[in-house]
Structures are given as structure tokens and as C-alpha cells.
Design an enzyme around this catalytic site. Sequence first.
Site, short mmCIF file in Angstrom:
data_model
loop_
_atom_site.label_atom_id
_atom_site.label_comp_id
_atom_site.label_asym_id
_atom_site.label_seq_id
_atom_site.Cartn_x
_atom_site.Cartn_y
_atom_site.Cartn_z
N SER A 91 1.04 -1.21 -0.25
CA SER A 91 0.26 -0.06 0.43
C SER A 91 0.91 1.31 -0.06
CB SER A 91 -0.94 0.07 1.05
OG SER A 91 -1.32 -0.96 1.25
N ASP A 134 7.61 -9.11 10.98
CA ASP A 134 7.31 -10.68 11.44
C ASP A 134 6.90 -11.07 12.02
OD1 ASP A 134 8.39 -13.64 10.83
OD2 ASP A 134 10.47 -12.83 10.74
N VAL A 168 5.59 -14.38 12.01
CA VAL A 168 5.19 -16.48 11.63
C VAL A 168 6.52 -16.49 12.49
CG1 VAL A 168 4.94 -18.23 10.33
CG2 VAL A 168 3.24 -16.25 10.40
N ASP A 169 6.72 -17.30 13.02
CA ASP A 169 8.15 -18.37 13.10
C ASP A 169 7.73 -19.78 13.74
OD1 ASP A 169 9.01 -15.64 13.97
OD2 ASP A 169 7.89 -16.14 16.13
#
Length: 839
Positions: free
Chosen positions: A289, A361, A363-364
Site C-alpha cells: 500500500s 514478521d 510468524v516463526d
Amino acid sequence: MRPGLPRASPNITSYPKNSCQKRFFFLTNSPIFPCKYKGLKFVKKFVHLLLILSLLLVIVGFGVYWSLKPEYKGEQQIKGLTTTVQVYYDSYGIPHIYADNENDAFRSLGYVHAQDRLWQMELLRRIGRGGLSEVFGEKLLGTDKFFLALGIDEASQKTVSKLNRSSKSVQLSQAYLDGINHFLENGPTPLEFYLTGIEKAPFTLKDIHNILGYMSFSFAQAHKTDPLLSTIKEQLGQDYLIDLEIDSDPNSTLIKSHHPKTTDSMGNSAITSVSKSLDSLGIPLFEGSNSWVVGPEKTKNGKVIFANDPHIGFSSPSVWYEAHVVTPTYEKYGYHLAGVPFPLLAHDRKLAYGMTMFENDDVDFYYEETHPTDSTRYRTDEGWDFYDIVTNTIKVKDADDVNFTVKKTKRGPLLNGIADQISGERPVSMWWTYTNNKNEVINALYEMASAPDLEAIQRALPKIHAPGLNIMYGDAQGNVAWWATAKLYEVPDSVHTKFVQTSTKAFPADKNYLDFSENPQAINPPWHYVYSANNQPDSVNGRFFPGYYLPENRAKRIVELLKPKNDWDATEVREMITDVTSSVNPSVFVDLAKALDIRKLSDKERKILDRMRAWKGDYPLESISATIYHRWIFRMLKNTFGDELDEAQFEQFLTTHMSKRVIAKIVDKPASVWWDDVLTEEIKETHEDIIQKSFEEALAFLINDFGPDEEEWTWDRVHSLEHEHPMGQVAVLRRFFNVGPFPVNGSREVINNLGFGYNAEGFYKVSSGPSTRRVIDFSDIENSMSILPTGQSGNIFSPHYKDQAELFINGEFRKMMMNKEEIQQSESVLTLAPSQKEE
């Protein structure tokens, strides 16, 4: 000769013998008499039958049209309304809802939203709960399994079970759902339901949360990036990671933070297959965006100007539904996701807010160890524990139900065999912020929609834990602000979040979360504007936040335009939001050209290279340099990375933001290990070799496609946009449901960001871009402007299905009406009255 017969032609050997042949002879003067009377009678009957059938088809088609089109006039009785509500539709089909109370307003919003977007609502609510195979068959099984494994539906169920049913956000959400369900029960069934054969079912609070859960997933770049990077590290070695631009880059254009109450922060502050499946169904993915808010010190009229264009996958219908809702206690002109009651983008006379994607981030991935003799257990820091086993049943169209089992650890679900990019026998689990925290997103959206000022907006933002959003803000009082909104957590220096974690002790699943005040943000900074282009924020208290940020291209152009100018007006901002010039690509071209050995080029190739030297990095339809540049870049990427990576890995690489970040950097690193072609063991290729080869290949492919005359290599021949509908996959239905295709200017990573994936064919089908363009001028709020990519309605029988498509392609705008007297002049007025048959 008998009276009445014409004189015979010298070549006529016989005369007509019956009335049929006489009529034919008089009409044609032909000696051939092809019919007998009975034959002509049959032909006449056949023609009459065709006419009758054609008329019946017209009548049936007309009947279908009238029975299935949205109603923008007249009166409807709505169960649950307490007062009469007036809905004025403007000339683009946007409802202006006037109600005496908020409950009636949101019930009416649900009804009018459903009559234009019920099919879109149906698709979006099915993703998180694994319900696409029931509609489209076995080909969507993999997608359903993936989303069930993520746990969106399970998390939504837990959230709904803990909701405070007496809270205002829940009550208004339920009123909105009641409006949807009233239309579902009493309104016409959209054509797509007949074509797919699915049954309608009531919408629930869980559906709202499943839709928001899908939105949160579609931002996550970790699924595409982390497994690939881990594979590169294991198969190729550490040296191949150095030049992939996976770390924070303090030398790029950064979003500067500014905390007004401090003095030390100024200036220092999956999934390829799943994505393809959703893209083929015209289901939007949230990708990037732009937004900037210009303070009164930098505008001609001394008032804030707000601009926002969220970049989302193109589809038909487009993602946003516009609605202007007015009550004595509430007014917002908002942009709504299908099935979500509160707008994600909105403005009124006092303030405006919008969003871009933070790209943090959240997500792991973790390697897990299954017990060597008991597959039901896995290793934890405390010893062996049992996997949680979750079984789901997936309904499949024209096939038996499929039972699907997911193993879960304390970190999250195992993705082996579910996500294509997680391969091998070693179990990999996924931890995700969205499913591991209390979900208050719907409360945050309600509080933002109801907020009267900056402070109220800021109080709502900590409730958005995921997805990560940059919330952009401006108001009539002259305030501008940006907040990176997400639940951020500490990452130890020894941990790199873009690789699968091998130690849960070094990076535990129980995260140490930071206070929202430590998030990157800027409120009324001394440079008098805020912006976001999905680029990396500056450090806060010496800490960079890991993420999957897009390259600096758009950010650099935005700052380049905003910084020197102090007399902006709304017209100039609208021109800026459609800008098609890159501040980065010309310098990339210069680096590429430096690597070429001119002596090895033909006269024609040198002529083309000289022509490109004048390129400004712009992307009008007639540009030739733009076409050559992107053909060259793809060949360079393919020749650089396509030897070390296999075909599937290279394709996955191209879907990551990393592949965009690496372009400008790799061409300036002649010593990179990636330049050597490992498939030619006896030769070590150089940076110059690969760039030379890529340039020659790019021109050869262009000559093959368009001929030797480079005047034919224009951008409009390779860059196009078609808004796809799921039904458009059927060839005979494509022209009815899809909108376009159109040749379109712009490109990936310019402000007018028309994104596409690189491919060997060199024809760039735009997949994502501005889902709306909004420019709000607080010096003239009633003449603020916007546009949608197709139209307001998702019903193909509506006149507003695609009535904005050409305006959008041409970079034009239309008014966001707020003046009540002007609105009430509409000829399309729908009155929603309380039902006389309340149960």
C-alpha cells in the site's frame, strides 16, 4: 405466354410450376426452383419457431435480470428495524444511509451490503474454515487443508465464545449480520449460487472473525520466505545468504519515527500454491500500500490532505464496499470488507484514517523432534509430550467428504505434507501471533470508527495484534500521524527470525511482548508529513524490527516529491497518487549498462541501449524502454538465481518481497557468489557475463514476439489488467463476469503500483494494485475524491458492476458525497421500514 408470367431469360429452360416456385422466381429471377410448397412451409415453421424461442430467451433473460438485480429504489420491510431508514444511492451506487440510531443503521448496512456483495461474503467466510472444496471441488482440497491447519477457524470459535454480548461492538456486529441474513432469507439469490449449486446459510459472528483471520494470513510473507531461506542455507551454504537482502538496511529510505513526548528518537529512531488457488478464484490477497498525510504547513490552503491507496489483489468485484452511514451519534464514510461491519478505511468531517501493510514478521517456524518409537509424542524442553490431534471433515463437491487430521505442538501445527514448501521428514511447526493472542480486532475497528479525535484512535490501536498495519491519520485540527500497529516482541540478538528455529530455548514460543509505546510511530513530526510504502521503519531505541519489507522504490519517490514542496493542493495529490515514475529503476539500468561490453553488441543493440539511456524510469503505455527493462531484469534474475535454485524454488523466490529487494542491490555487487552459473563447471561466469547474456536474450525474445522494429515493443502490449471473477474461469462466462482486460500504465513498485509476477513469457498480467485511491482535503471535505477498480456492486445485473473501471484505468476520480442536501437529490432512494410481521 400465359398472362402474369415474366418473359423467360434465354437461359431458362423451364418455368415455375407452383405458387412456392412463382414467389421464389419473382424474388430472385432464378431458374433454380429449390422448394416445393411443403418444403417452404416447413422452413417458415422453423423460422417462426426460432423467433419464438429467441423471444422466450429474451423474456426469460429479462425476467432473470429483473428478479436478480439489486433494488436501489422502492421500499423493503426489514425484520428488526425499530425506525424507518432512508438509503440514498448516488450515481455510482454508493449507499448513504440515514437512520435514527446506530443499531438500525448497521442492520441496514448489512442488508444493502449483502444485496450487492453476498457472493463475495460467502467466499471470504469459507476460506478460514476450509470450505472452498465444497464449492469448487477437489482442486481446492490443498487450500482448505492449509487454512484448517493454520487454526483460523479454531481461533475464531474461541474468540466468539468469550465475547461480551452486551458490548456495543458485538451488538452492532450482530445487527449488521441480521441485516445480511434478512436479505439472505428474503432477497433474490445471486446467480453464482445457482451456478455452483451451493445452499445459502446464515452468517454468524464467527464468520466475521474468520474473514479477519484470512485478512491477517494474506499479509504473511513468512510462509513464502522462511522455508526457502532455510533450504538455501542448508543446500548451498551461508555464502549464498549474504546478498539476498534479508536483514534490515539502515541505508535505504526509512520511515522516520517521532514520539512527541521524547527528545532522543528523531531521525534515529506459503505459499505459492495456495496463493495461486486464491488468485484463480478472484479472492483478494493483501499485498502492500501507499499512504501519506500532508500537514497544514505544507498545503496551499493550510489544511491537512490525506491520501491512501491500499494494494490488494484485483478481483471482480473489488475488495471494498463503500458506504456513508449517518445517525445522530455516528457518521462515517467508510470502506468495508465483505462480511465485516466496521470500516477499515474511513473519514468524516473531523478526521480520516487508512492503512498500509506493516510487513512485520509475526510468524516463526520451529523444527520439532518426534519420539523415535512413539509417533504420538514430540520433544519439549521439559521432556516428551503428546501431540494434540485435531480432526476436521472437509466437504467436497461431487466427491466424498475428506477427513483431515492435523498434529499440533505447543508452538503450533505441523505443516509437513500440508504446505508445499515444507518438505522432508523433519517436522516443522508454525507459531503465529494471530492465533496465539487474545483477538480484539473487531473492538479496535469499532472504536476507530467511533473515535472523535487522535487520542481516541490511538487508544484503540493496541487491540490490533495482527495483522501488522500502518495506521495513517489526519484531521481537521491539523494533526498528522502514523502508527506501526501490531503486537511486537523481543527477538534475541542470536536469533534470525527468517530461518526455521532449531532451539526453543533460544527463541521460545512464549514471546516477551513490547508495550505499544515502543512501536515505530510518528505524531506531528517536525518535517510536517507522514507516509508509508511498506518500507522498513527506522530503529526505535536502537532496535530494528524484523519483517518482509518492500524495497525503497515507492518510498524514495514519495519522499522525493513530498519533501521539497510546501504548497500542495488536492489536485496535485491526486496526480501524485497516479504517478508512474520510479526513482530507482533508472539507476539500476545504469548499473546494468556499465557491465555490458559494448564491443560485443550489434549496431542495433547499441542503438537500443543508447535509447534507454534517456529513460526516466516512467511507465506510460507508449514506453519502449519499460518493456526492455523488465525483460532484461527477468533474464538477469533467471540467469543469476535459476541455476542454484530448481524450477519450483525459483518460482517461489519470485513470489517473495525478497526478490524485489535484491534487484537493485545484486547488480551493484559484482563479487556476489550468485553470478557464477554452477551448471557450467568448467567456466566461472562473472557479473558482466550474466548481464551481457541477459541483455542479448531479452532483445532476442522481444524480436521473436513483436518483430525487429522496436517501435512495436510498447508497454501497452505486455502490461494488462483483467479483474477476474471465479465464474470467469469458464470460457463462455468470462465476458459476462470478468472486467477487462485493459492495457494499463504504471508498473510494480512505482506509486501507481500495478504489480505482476515475472515469467518466461514476458507478458505481465497485473495481479494487484490500488484497491481504491482516496484523497481527502480538509479544506474542502465535501469534494474529497476516490475511485474503485471496477464498481460498487458484485452483482453482474447491477449497472454499478463495472461503471468505474475505465475511470480507474485512466487515473480519474469521482466525489465521495457528504453533503446531505446534494445526496437527497438522488433519484434512487430505498426506504427500509420495520417489518409488519415481526416474529
